[in-house]
Motif scaffolding. Sequence first.
Motif, short mmCIF file in Angstrom:
data_model
loop_
_atom_site.label_atom_id
_atom_site.label_comp_id
_atom_site.label_asym_id
_atom_site.label_seq_id
_atom_site.Cartn_x
_atom_site.Cartn_y
_atom_site.Cartn_z
N ILE A 118 45.78 28.90 58.29
CA ILE A 118 45.69 29.83 57.18
C ILE A 118 45.13 29.05 56.00
CG2 ILE A 118 48.08 29.46 56.46
CD1 ILE A 118 48.08 32.52 55.74
N LYS A 119 44.13 29.63 55.33
CA LYS A 119 43.48 28.93 54.22
C LYS A 119 43.43 29.85 53.00
CE LYS A 119 40.70 25.84 57.04
NZ LYS A 119 39.51 24.98 57.01
N ILE A 120 43.65 29.23 51.84
CA ILE A 120 43.60 29.93 50.57
C ILE A 120 42.37 29.41 49.82
CG2 ILE A 120 44.87 30.54 48.47
CD1 ILE A 120 46.39 31.17 51.15
N ALA A 121 41.40 30.30 49.59
CA ALA A 121 40.12 29.91 49.01
C ALA A 121 40.02 30.35 47.55
CB ALA A 121 38.97 30.53 49.80
N TYR A 122 39.56 29.43 46.71
CA TYR A 122 39.34 29.68 45.29
C TYR A 122 37.92 30.19 45.08
CZ TYR A 122 38.00 28.31 40.52
OH TYR A 122 37.51 28.28 39.25
N HIS A 123 37.78 31.23 44.27
CA HIS A 123 36.47 31.84 43.96
C HIS A 123 36.15 31.59 42.49
CE1 HIS A 123 36.04 34.20 47.75
NE2 HIS A 123 37.34 33.95 47.77
N PRO A 124 35.31 30.59 42.20
CA PRO A 124 35.04 30.23 40.80
C PRO A 124 34.40 31.35 39.98
CG PRO A 124 33.64 28.96 42.29
CD PRO A 124 34.61 29.73 43.14
N ASP A 125 33.68 32.26 40.62
CA ASP A 125 33.06 33.36 39.88
C ASP A 125 33.97 34.58 39.78
OD1 ASP A 125 32.97 34.40 42.44
OD2 ASP A 125 30.82 34.80 42.43
N ARG A 126 35.22 34.46 40.29
CA ARG A 126 36.24 35.51 40.25
C ARG A 126 35.88 36.73 41.11
NH1 ARG A 126 40.30 34.95 37.04
NH2 ARG A 126 40.61 37.18 36.76
N ASN A 127 34.89 36.59 41.98
CA ASN A 127 34.48 37.69 42.86
C ASN A 127 34.95 37.38 44.28
OD1 ASN A 127 33.27 39.61 44.44
ND2 ASN A 127 31.20 39.25 43.68
N PRO A 128 35.98 38.06 44.78
CA PRO A 128 36.49 37.74 46.11
C PRO A 128 35.52 38.06 47.24
CG PRO A 128 37.57 39.69 45.24
CD PRO A 128 36.73 39.14 44.14
N ILE A 134 32.84 28.64 47.19
CA ILE A 134 34.31 28.65 47.25
C ILE A 134 34.81 27.28 47.70
CG2 ILE A 134 34.41 31.13 47.73
CD1 ILE A 134 35.17 30.38 50.64
N THR A 135 36.06 27.01 47.36
CA THR A 135 36.71 25.80 47.85
C THR A 135 38.07 26.20 48.42
OG1 THR A 135 37.73 25.30 45.71
CG2 THR A 135 35.61 24.29 46.17
N VAL A 136 38.51 25.47 49.42
CA VAL A 136 39.83 25.72 50.00
C VAL A 136 40.84 24.90 49.21
CG1 VAL A 136 41.27 25.48 52.05
CG2 VAL A 136 38.89 26.24 52.28
N ASP A 137 41.70 25.61 48.47
CA ASP A 137 42.69 24.93 47.64
C ASP A 137 44.01 24.68 48.38
OD1 ASP A 137 40.90 24.74 45.60
OD2 ASP A 137 42.06 25.92 44.16
N LEU A 138 44.32 25.51 49.37
CA LEU A 138 45.54 25.32 50.17
C LEU A 138 45.25 25.64 51.62
CD1 LEU A 138 48.20 27.04 47.87
CD2 LEU A 138 48.05 24.60 48.38
N GLU A 139 45.97 24.93 52.51
CA GLU A 139 45.75 25.12 53.94
C GLU A 139 47.03 24.76 54.71
OE1 GLU A 139 43.14 22.81 57.32
OE2 GLU A 139 42.22 23.14 55.37
N GLY A 140 47.28 25.52 55.78
CA GLY A 140 48.43 25.23 56.63
C GLY A 140 48.16 25.60 58.07
N SER A 141 48.90 24.97 58.96
CA SER A 141 48.73 25.19 60.40
C SER A 141 49.66 26.31 60.87
CB SER A 141 49.05 23.91 61.16
OG SER A 141 48.97 24.15 62.55
N LEU A 142 49.09 27.23 61.62
CA LEU A 142 49.87 28.33 62.19
C LEU A 142 50.43 27.99 63.56
CD1 LEU A 142 47.59 31.31 61.17
CD2 LEU A 142 49.81 30.71 60.19
N LYS A 143 49.99 26.89 64.15
CA LYS A 143 50.44 26.52 65.50
C LYS A 143 51.07 25.16 65.51
CE LYS A 143 47.35 29.59 67.65
NZ LYS A 143 47.27 30.31 68.77
#
Length: 143
Positions: A118-128, A134-143
């Motif tokens: 699971i990855k949480i991506a930052y959108h510098p232009d505020r447009n999802p 974009i950059t991945v600011d947070l990441e975690g393993s689901l398995k």
Amino acid sequence: MNVRKAYGILLAGLFFLLLPLTQALSAETIRLQAGKDAIGARGEVVVTDLGSGQKEVVITAVGLRTDAVYTVWLVNEKPRMEMAGLGEADYAFTSDGQGAGHYTAALSAEELGKWQLIKIAYHPDRNPRNMGNITVDLEGSLK
């Protein structure tokens, strides 16, 4: 009131009191790690069984960029790169003025089981919807 009826009411009451506890016991917590551009960010994903083959995914994060737009992605890196948004399109949330964020979505256990990360991506232009820069600011393993 007869004893059987009172006993039935007591059991029903206990069931509804204990239901949240049993759901909490079946929850899985996944730690989210900061990406290279998000030093100090951290978070967790709590996956709870809703029954009937459904899962609830609750993400809480702190140390994010303030008042920033993020999207949430399910990702596989092997055997090939693929990704899908988690929840409802735009799959987005906005962090608050202190850099805290919260996101909740539900999906089938079968669908969740198909993904590695699971990855949480930052959108510098505020447009999802814009996936450029974009950059991945947070990441975690689901398995």
